[in-house]
Design an enzyme around this catalytic site. Structure first.
Site, mmCIF file in Angstrom:
data_model
loop_
_atom_site.group_PDB
_atom_site.id
_atom_site.type_symbol
_atom_site.label_atom_id
_atom_site.label_comp_id
_atom_site.label_asym_id
_atom_site.label_seq_id
_atom_site.Cartn_x
_atom_site.Cartn_y
_atom_site.Cartn_z
ATOM 1 N N HIS A 1 2.031 4.202 -3.113
ATOM 2 C CA HIS A 1 1.949 5.664 -3.064
ATOM 3 C C HIS A 1 3.241 6.278 -3.592
ATOM 4 O O HIS A 1 3.229 7.205 -4.410
ATOM 5 C CB HIS A 1 1.740 6.146 -1.620
ATOM 6 C CG HIS A 1 0.367 5.927 -1.087
ATOM 7 N ND1 HIS A 1 -0.771 6.270 -1.771
ATOM 8 C CD2 HIS A 1 -0.052 5.418 0.103
ATOM 9 C CE1 HIS A 1 -1.830 5.977 -1.037
ATOM 10 N NE2 HIS A 1 -1.419 5.468 0.106
ATOM 11 N N HIS B 1 0.836 -1.200 0.000
ATOM 12 C CA HIS B 1 0.000 0.000 0.000
ATOM 13 C C HIS B 1 0.874 1.254 0.000
ATOM 14 O O HIS B 1 0.697 2.145 -0.838
ATOM 15 C CB HIS B 1 -0.917 -0.017 1.227
ATOM 16 C CG HIS B 1 -1.808 1.166 1.343
ATOM 17 N ND1 HIS B 1 -3.145 1.138 1.000
ATOM 18 C CD2 HIS B 1 -1.568 2.445 1.758
ATOM 19 C CE1 HIS B 1 -3.675 2.329 1.192
ATOM 20 N NE2 HIS B 1 -2.734 3.143 1.663
ATOM 21 N N GLU B 2 1.811 1.315 0.944
ATOM 22 C CA GLU B 2 2.639 2.515 1.075
ATOM 23 C C GLU B 2 3.626 2.656 -0.081
ATOM 24 O O GLU B 2 3.837 3.760 -0.597
ATOM 25 C CB GLU B 2 3.379 2.494 2.412
ATOM 26 C CG GLU B 2 2.480 2.612 3.629
ATOM 27 C CD GLU B 2 1.657 3.887 3.628
ATOM 28 O OE1 GLU B 2 2.126 4.909 3.092
ATOM 29 O OE2 GLU B 2 0.533 3.862 4.153
#
Length: 226
Positions: free
Chosen positions: A26, A22-23
């Site tokens: 980004h 997820h991170e």
């Protein structure tokens, strides 16, 4: 090993890659849009140690697990600078939605693997304890946790990823004030997550996940998992 410890193992081995991807997503999205901030900070990495937040990655999930609530959390936010984007608000939106998109892809991959292994499972594979744990406990947990993280982060509450949808609609002159509000909104939101169910026995987040994550999980998985 007890069923409870096997469940904890499934949770940990699902939660960490879900958060890391997820991170990192980004950061990769921002990098592709011209922002080197995450790369310079060493956050374009799949090393969990680069992303762990003591409260959001460890304490909060453990508390939710003990409260029998859907387990989700957060990692250290990936730094990015919208000034590098050709269109700051559009870049902010793409960067913000990259994380939930990564969790959706992971959930679909987990469900796809479950479909591929359905025939072996129905033809004796479940007699193997390792395969049984992987198929009946780990894969469903992996799918659910990724969907929990996706839908949690899509809530339009600063600084969650869903708030980037609002950012693209706000006139540019109000954006600094909007970003300032983000600093204070999240602690209040996290207190609500913990205190509402515990003190007032009201769990709006459980209802939200019932409608979203659980329904989608049961739609894509080969058998009912929630």
């Amino acid at each position: 090993m007890s069923d409870y410890l096997l469940y904890i193992l499934a949770m940990v081995l699902s939660f960490i890659p879900a958060l890391v991807c997820h991170e990192a997503s980004h950061g990769f999205a921002a990098y592709k849009l011209g922002d080197p901030t995450a790369k310079r900070a060493g956050r374009l990495s799949f090393n969990p140690l680069k992303h762990i937040d003591p409260f959001g990655t460890v304490i909060l999930p453990a508390m939710l697990m003990l409260m029998n609530m859907p387990v989700f959390g957060y990692a250290k936010p990936v730094p990015y600078n919208p000034r590098y984007f050709k269109d700051p608000r559009k870049g902010d939106l793409i960067t913000g939605l990259a994380g939930p998109a990564a969790n959706l892809v992971l959930a679909l991959l987990g469900a796809g693997l479950a479909w591929l292994l359905l025939s072996p499972a129905l033809n004796g594979g479940l007699s193997n304890p390792v395969f049984e744990w992987f198929y009946l406990m780990y894969l469903p947990t992996f799918v659910l946790i990724n969907l929990f993280l996706m839908f949690f982060n899509l809530l339009p509450i600063p600084p969650l990823d869903g708030s980037s949808i609002f950012a693209i609609l706000i006139p540019a002159k109000y954006l600094p004030k909007y970003y300032e509000i983000q600093r204070y909104a999240f602690p209040i939101f996290m207190m609500a997550i913990i205190l509402l169910p515990y003190i007032f026995h009201v769990n709006p987040f459980g209802w939200y996940f019932d409608i979203t994550a659980y329904n989608l999980a049961n739609l894509i998985y080969p058998f009912k998992i929630a």
